[in-house]
Scaffold this active site. Structure first.
Site, PDB file in Angstrom:
ATOM      1  N   LYS A 183       0.841  -1.126   0.018  1.00  0.00           N
ATOM      2  CA  LYS A 183      -0.008  -0.139  -0.122  1.00  0.00           C
ATOM      3  C   LYS A 183       0.766   1.111  -0.294  1.00  0.00           C
ATOM      4  O   LYS A 183       0.772   2.252  -0.916  1.00  0.00           O
ATOM      5  CB  LYS A 183      -0.798   0.018   1.302  1.00  0.00           C
ATOM      6  CG  LYS A 183      -1.953   1.035   1.132  1.00  0.00           C
ATOM      7  CD  LYS A 183      -3.145   0.825   2.444  1.00  0.00           C
ATOM      8  CE  LYS A 183      -3.681  -0.463   2.483  1.00  0.00           C
ATOM      9  NZ  LYS A 183      -4.300  -1.046   3.493  1.00  0.00           N
ATOM     10  N   ARG A 195      -3.190   3.133   8.464  1.00  0.00           N
ATOM     11  CA  ARG A 195      -3.501   1.621   7.887  1.00  0.00           C
ATOM     12  C   ARG A 195      -2.428   1.017   7.767  1.00  0.00           C
ATOM     13  O   ARG A 195      -1.313   1.251   7.337  1.00  0.00           O
ATOM     14  CB  ARG A 195      -3.814   2.359   6.293  1.00  0.00           C
ATOM     15  CG  ARG A 195      -4.592   3.607   6.478  1.00  0.00           C
ATOM     16  CD  ARG A 195      -4.726   4.152   4.837  1.00  0.00           C
ATOM     17  NE  ARG A 195      -5.482   3.346   3.912  1.00  0.00           N
ATOM     18  CZ  ARG A 195      -5.471   3.519   2.765  1.00  0.00           C
ATOM     19  NH1 ARG A 195      -4.673   4.769   1.993  1.00  0.00           N
ATOM     20  NH2 ARG A 195      -5.843   2.831   1.841  1.00  0.00           N
ATOM     21  N   GLY A 230      -8.574  -7.499   4.144  1.00  0.00           N
ATOM     22  CA  GLY A 230      -9.227  -7.579   5.403  1.00  0.00           C
ATOM     23  C   GLY A 230      -8.509  -8.265   6.239  1.00  0.00           C
ATOM     24  O   GLY A 230      -9.408  -8.491   7.323  1.00  0.00           O
ATOM     25  N   MET A 246      -5.832  -7.457   8.137  1.00  0.00           N
ATOM     26  CA  MET A 246      -5.071  -6.526   9.143  1.00  0.00           C
ATOM     27  C   MET A 246      -5.899  -5.221   9.387  1.00  0.00           C
ATOM     28  O   MET A 246      -6.913  -5.064   8.749  1.00  0.00           O
ATOM     29  CB  MET A 246      -3.785  -6.291   8.697  1.00  0.00           C
ATOM     30  CG  MET A 246      -2.863  -7.680   9.094  1.00  0.00           C
ATOM     31  SD  MET A 246      -1.238  -7.385   8.861  1.00  0.00           S
ATOM     32  CE  MET A 246      -1.312  -6.395   7.257  1.00  0.00           C
ATOM     33  N   ARG A 297      -3.335  -1.124  -6.551  1.00  0.00           N
ATOM     34  CA  ARG A 297      -2.309  -2.211  -6.752  1.00  0.00           C
ATOM     35  C   ARG A 297      -2.870  -3.294  -7.682  1.00  0.00           C
ATOM     36  O   ARG A 297      -3.919  -2.810  -8.313  1.00  0.00           O
ATOM     37  CB  ARG A 297      -2.453  -2.999  -5.531  1.00  0.00           C
ATOM     38  CG  ARG A 297      -3.682  -3.880  -5.343  1.00  0.00           C
ATOM     39  CD  ARG A 297      -3.970  -4.434  -4.055  1.00  0.00           C
ATOM     40  NE  ARG A 297      -5.337  -4.388  -3.626  1.00  0.00           N
ATOM     41  CZ  ARG A 297      -5.978  -4.923  -2.681  1.00  0.00           C
ATOM     42  NH1 ARG A 297      -5.260  -4.911  -1.566  1.00  0.00           N
ATOM     43  NH2 ARG A 297      -7.409  -5.015  -2.686  1.00  0.00           N
ATOM     44  N   HIS A 305     -15.690  -8.781   0.727  1.00  0.00           N
ATOM     45  CA  HIS A 305     -14.568  -9.625   1.399  1.00  0.00           C
ATOM     46  C   HIS A 305     -14.892 -11.180   0.899  1.00  0.00           C
ATOM     47  O   HIS A 305     -13.819 -11.455   0.504  1.00  0.00           O
ATOM     48  CB  HIS A 305     -15.242  -9.554   2.629  1.00  0.00           C
ATOM     49  CG  HIS A 305     -14.042 -10.669   3.463  1.00  0.00           C
ATOM     50  ND1 HIS A 305     -14.592 -11.845   3.939  1.00  0.00           N
ATOM     51  CD2 HIS A 305     -12.907 -10.389   4.024  1.00  0.00           C
ATOM     52  CE1 HIS A 305     -13.501 -12.477   4.618  1.00  0.00           C
ATOM     53  NE2 HIS A 305     -12.561 -11.689   4.738  1.00  0.00           N
ATOM     54  N   SER A 334      16.287 -41.616 -12.296  1.00  0.00           N
ATOM     55  CA  SER A 334      15.098 -40.888 -12.009  1.00  0.00           C
ATOM     56  C   SER A 334      14.876 -40.702 -10.760  1.00  0.00           C
ATOM     57  O   SER A 334      14.878 -41.677  -9.904  1.00  0.00           O
ATOM     58  CB  SER A 334      13.970 -41.711 -12.579  1.00  0.00           C
ATOM     59  OG  SER A 334      12.952 -41.175 -12.605  1.00  0.00           O
ATOM     60  N   CYS A 348      10.451 -38.515 -11.047  1.00  0.00           N
ATOM     61  CA  CYS A 348       9.214 -38.926 -11.257  1.00  0.00           C
ATOM     62  C   CYS A 348       8.366 -39.159  -9.882  1.00  0.00           C
ATOM     63  O   CYS A 348       7.371 -39.701  -9.594  1.00  0.00           O
ATOM     64  CB  CYS A 348       9.556 -40.571 -11.649  1.00  0.00           C
ATOM     65  SG  CYS A 348      10.234 -41.490 -10.731  1.00  0.00           S
ATOM     66  N   TYR A 372      14.163 -33.635 -17.212  1.00  0.00           N
ATOM     67  CA  TYR A 372      12.765 -33.571 -17.398  1.00  0.00           C
ATOM     68  C   TYR A 372      12.051 -33.835 -15.964  1.00  0.00           C
ATOM     69  O   TYR A 372      12.597 -34.558 -14.931  1.00  0.00           O
ATOM     70  CB  TYR A 372      12.430 -34.903 -18.144  1.00  0.00           C
ATOM     71  CG  TYR A 372      12.603 -36.213 -17.869  1.00  0.00           C
ATOM     72  CD1 TYR A 372      11.635 -37.115 -17.113  1.00  0.00           C
ATOM     73  CD2 TYR A 372      13.763 -37.075 -18.073  1.00  0.00           C
ATOM     74  CE1 TYR A 372      12.054 -38.175 -16.649  1.00  0.00           C
ATOM     75  CE2 TYR A 372      14.133 -38.212 -17.846  1.00  0.00           C
ATOM     76  CZ  TYR A 372      12.945 -38.810 -16.967  1.00  0.00           C
ATOM     77  OH  TYR A 372      13.442 -40.141 -16.198  1.00  0.00           O
TER      78      TYR A 372
END
Ligand code: ADP
Ligand code: MG
Ligand code: MG
Length: 912
Positions: A22, A91, A100, A102, A335, A451, A794, A862, A882
């Site tokens: 903020k 704030r 919402g 804090m 934001r 909210h 693997s 894997c 991979y």
């Protein structure tokens, strides 16, 4: 001494670590010349120091005093002054937004004396008393810890007593009386008076915001969103502007595009004559932002201009908070806005079309988790159903479950394995746990910025809000519709987070459009903006699908990591292939010995003589050959890594207890059961205290050579047969649970000989790579040696995690993992995301040393980590070849591998 306080005229949007999101964005807007009320930010560093020691760090108080004095000078006002008081808001604002979660206190600086000054300056007594009662309530709740209901009950009582529709109609004297009542409540509940010293208000409000970092709900939210615990929050002190100064004032929130669908247009809510959170609290019904155009054209036009500026500047969807004070527009927050998964893909595509971002940026703006959400099923469009009510779709998906009317019930039912829809009038931060537990959230009030909407979107929970027609009664735990439908707690309902519809009963669901489109994705031009993309198809859904396909293609172009699938059957193999898998990374063979074949396995295990054993093996061989032929055919031309039998033998025999009972019953009734007795003896012999650490994997291959030989023979025969049919099978034989190279060598010698036999027999040239699953710490530490005998590694990261931590997954996850997470031993289960520091380090060392011995060694993963985004980024960073994951995760892995390649590129010195 550290600088703990920064004026909004210092700092930029990238200073979020220090100033919080903020604060950094208020500074950015100030730098852009937008109308931001002056103020300053107390850093997260100050918060961390305060939370660590319990008191403000040295110098903080002086720095705040200096900045306050400067603010007073600029505004020509003084905090708490009796004629023209400066008021401020205090704030919270952490690095990552926690909507919402804090606290914030508005109107700080009002006292019994300054309230008169405020009335005088504004020429409006009612407004001054309204502001004062708001301060006492907010301060009472957040700073003094008084339960909000004490205040809201007093307010509701007064509204009822005066027989008015809402608090807006209360008069000056009413509000003055209310202030007295509130002060009494404070004295009674907190045991001390509401402070009349404005500086003390400021100090205590700052502390309360610091402390709000550690509230229960904030912690829960951080765990859910994987936000680190130790960041702390910044505190923004902002001079107040007033939306509650009459009908030419108001407050609102807006998005630069629709955060639910990505649609372009004007999205927001506005509430005349209101302050602060009135607009998102869902208390009064808001106006659509477009209606502001009629109320105050100049402010509306200015606002749209600012929104366009912000979007171009941030090159992304922004959300904003604004207030209009008597015709003057003020920006209170912006934001980069949260958005749903479909919106994320759509917006990324749109921004590329608009030339605002590059293809790579588009890829970096969507996540595998979002793609996974789009792959969720949706309601079957052809299923008969009638909506009983309709609100706004705030977060997509199709959710079916039992209606629960409070958070505790939702949690309780979901723990019992039930699907739940949480139904509320509106949600508050206290509902968070219920929202986490529920399949979906339904509210009768609030808009897309309420909210419930914001939090559900963040969590990827299906959510429908603002279903005005529903009468939700939290007392009786029911809701009713105007049409006379009534839903009691426990009744099943279905909600559509896309359309906002609510249905009685359970509506059938179908696969997502994205899943349908992925396999058939046509090859199109590289560049976006061809007709297929920018025109975006006929509907919003088509547009989402087009964006997904385009971004997937870019991910495939960008990624270095290969993506294979874990598949044990031909069906799974085909599915994986259609979803873009480049082979099978793990084909387990256990299931091939179960069902009716269990009998043959029993025969092999119980055999007394070689002939008996061979007879059992001979029964199994043709069946095994069929299994492998099918899978290799489905993956024709692509590698298929087949793991030889891994689990301990007793898993193929009847259960010890069952058998014991059978034998005991036989003995008691005098009916001899020779077979059962014999089996029982064998099961007892094979019984192990720790089967996970017992005779399994390669150990089985060494001790019962016939089994592995059977499998190798079947693989070789299947391969030879397919070759003869002109196909291109590419099996790879994987030996599990190797700890020492000698074990692998033993199997290798046997396998090489067998493959050579079959090659001669069929007259084809057969070379089948042999490698090993690396899942024991000793294997990782002797990778140099093991690579002498292995053509590939693997990493079986599930077992490697178990053996490295010494955890038995099935035992620990339910017992003490929650406590470990709570205490921060790890931030996320090491079975979910690779433990980079421990297990990951072993993988990295082994991969490195293996390649030192054998430069063309192929290394892959894997375990389930192969489909986990965070783990994929780690595997990219250590440059494995991979990953392999379940078929359904393949698209997610492709996308994340592409994203990982982008960030990996920037690790090497490029500062971004
Ligand atoms: P959150 O992070 O929960 O949104 P905020 O700090 O943004 O909390 O503030 C809560 C509400 O109060 C918001 O609606 C915001 O716009 C409003 N608000 C905050 N500071 C001021 C101010 N100085 N003047 C007027 N309204 C404010
Ligand atoms: Mg806000
Ligand atoms: Mg294993």
């Amino acid at each position: 001494m550290a600088q703990y306080v920064y004026d909004f005229s210092h700092g930029r949007k990238d200073d979020r670590d220090l100033l919080g999101g903020k604060g950094a964005n208020l500074a950015e807007m100030t730098a852009l010349g937008l109308p931001v009320p002056p103020g300053f930010t107390i850093t997260t560093e100050a918060c961390r120091a305060y939370l660590a020691t319990g008191s403000e760090p040295d110098g903080l108080a002086d720095q705040v005093a200096d900045h306050l004095a400067e603010l007073e000078r600029r505004r020509g006002q003084r905090l708490g002054d009796s004629t023209d008081p400066l008021l401020v808001s205090v704030r919270s604002g952490a690095k990552f937004s926690m909507p919402g979660m804090m606290d914030t206190v508005l109107n700080v600086g009002l006292t019994d004396t300054s309230v008169a000054g405020l009335a005088e300056r504004a020429g409006d007594k009612r407004f001054a008393w309204d502001s004062y009662r708001r301060l006492i309530q907010m301060y009472g709740e957040t700073v003094m810890g008084i339960e909000g209901r004490h205040f809201s009950e007093a307010l509701d009582g007064l509204v009822a007593e005066r027989a008015v529709a809402s608090e807006v109609e209360l008069g000056t004297d009413d509000l003055r009386g209310l202030v007295e009542q509130f002060k009494t409540i404070v004295g009674r509940e907190a045991g001390e008076d509401f402070p009349q010293d404005p500086n003390r208000q400021l100090t205590m409000a700052t502390r309360a915001v610091f402390d709000s970092w550690n509230t229960e709900r904030a912690r829960l939210y951080r765990r859910q969103e994987r936000i680190p615990e130790d960041l702390g929050t910044a505190v923004n002190v902002v001079s107040m502007v007033f939306g509650n100064l009459g009908q030419d004032s108001g407050t609102g929130v807006a998005f630069t595009r629709d955060p639910a669908t990505g649609e372009q247009g004007v999205y927001g809510d506005y509430l005349p004559n209101a302050q602060g959170e009135d607009v998102v609290a869902g208390i009064r019904n808001t106006l659509q932002l477009t209606e502001l155009a009629e109320l105050d054209r100049a402010s509306y036009d200015q606002l749209l201009g600012i929104m366009a500026t912000l979007e171009r500047h941030y090159r992304d969807l922004c959300d904003i908070e604004f207030t209009i004070e008597r015709g003057t527009l003020w920006m209170l927050q912006t934001r980069v806005g949260k958005r749903t998964a479909p919106a994320a893909f759509r917006i990324a595509g749109q921004l590329v079309d608009e030339g605002l971002i590059s293809d790579d940026e588009a890829l970096s703006r969507v996540t595998g988790a979002q793609l996974a959400q789009l792959m969720f099923p949706q309601f079957d469009p052809s299923a008969a159903r009638t909506a009983i009510a309709k609100g706004m779709g705030a977060s997509p998906g199709a959710a079916v479950g039992k209606a629960a009317f409070d958070s505790a019930t939702a949690v309780q039912w979901s723990e019992q394995g039930e699907d739940v829809i949480l139904v509320r009038r509106e949600t508050s931060p206290d509902d968070l746990q219920g929202m986490v537990a529920a399949r979906g959230v339904l509210t009768s009030r609030g808009g897309k910025t309420s909210h419930a909407a914001v939090v559900a979107r963040g969590m990827g929970r299906t959510c429908v809000v603002g279903v005005d027609a529903l009468r939700v009664d939290p007392q009786t735990h029911t809701f009713t519709t105007p049409g006379g439908d009534r839903v009691d707690e426990g009744d099943v309902i279905s909600i559509d987070g896309g359309t906002g519809e609510v249905f009685l009963g359970s509506v059938p669901v179908v696969d997502s459009a994205v899943v349908d489109a992925l396999p058939t994705a046509p090859e199109v031009d590289d560049a976006r903006g061809g007709e297929d993309a920018s025109a975006g198809g006929d509907t919003a859904d088509d547009d989402v699908v087009a964006s997904v396909l385009w971004i997937m293609r870019h991910a495939d172009r960008t990624r270095r990591l290969g993506v294979r699938a874990n598949a044990d059957t031909a069906d799974d193999a085909r599915r994986a292939r259609s979803l873009g898998a480049a082979g099978i990374g793990l084909c387990r063979t256990e299931h091939m010995f179960l069902g009716p074949r269990r009998k043959s396995v029993e025969r092999v295990i119980l055999a007394r003589t070689d002939e008996q054993r061979q007879a059992g093996l001979d029964e199994l061989r043709p069946l095994q050959r069929e299994d492998f032929t099918d899978i290799l055919e489905a993956m024709d031309g692509l590698p298929v890594t087949i793991r030889l039998l891994d689990p301990p033998l007793h898993e193929f025999l009847p259960d010890l207890t069952d058998l014991s009972v059978r034998v005991a019953v036989a003995e008691a009734t005098g009916t001899e059961d020779a077979e059962a007795s014999e089996l029982l003896a064998e099961v007892r012999r094979l019984h192990e205290q720790n089967p996970m650490l017992g005779m399994r994997g390669v150990r089985l291959g060494v001790m019962v050579p016939g089994l592995f030989d059977l499998q190798v023979r079947a693989i070789a025969e299947a391969t030879a047969t397919l070759r003869q049919r002109g196909r291109d099978p590419r099996p790879e034989i994987m030996v599990p649970l190797v700890a020492a190279v000698q074990e692998l060598e033993a199997i290798r010698d046997m396998a090489d000989a067998t493959v050579a036999d079959i090659a001669t027999e069929y007259g084809v040239d057969l070379t089948i790579p042999i490698g090993t699953m690396i899942e024991l710490p000793r294997a990782t530490m002797t990778a140099h040696q093991i690579a002498e005998a292995a053509e590939f590694f693997s990493f079986g990261t599930n077992d490697l995690t178990q053996t490295t931590w010494g955890f038995s997954r099935d035992d620990v996850e339910a017992t003490f993992f929650p406590a470990y997470l709570e205490r921060g031993v790890f931030g996320v289960s090491p079975f979910e995301s690779i433990d980079a520091e421990g297990v990951g380090r072993l993988v990295s060392i082994a991969a490195w040393e293996g390649k030192e011995t054998r430069p063309d060694l192929k290394v892959g993963v894997c375990g389930e980590h192969g489909g986990d985004p965070a783990s994929i980024h780690f595997f990219e960073s250590i440059r494995l070849d991979y990953v392999s994951c379940s078929p359904f995760r393949v698209p997610v892995a492709r996308l994340e591998a592409g994203r990982a390649a982008l960030t990996a590129g920037s690790d090497g010195g490029d500062s971004r």
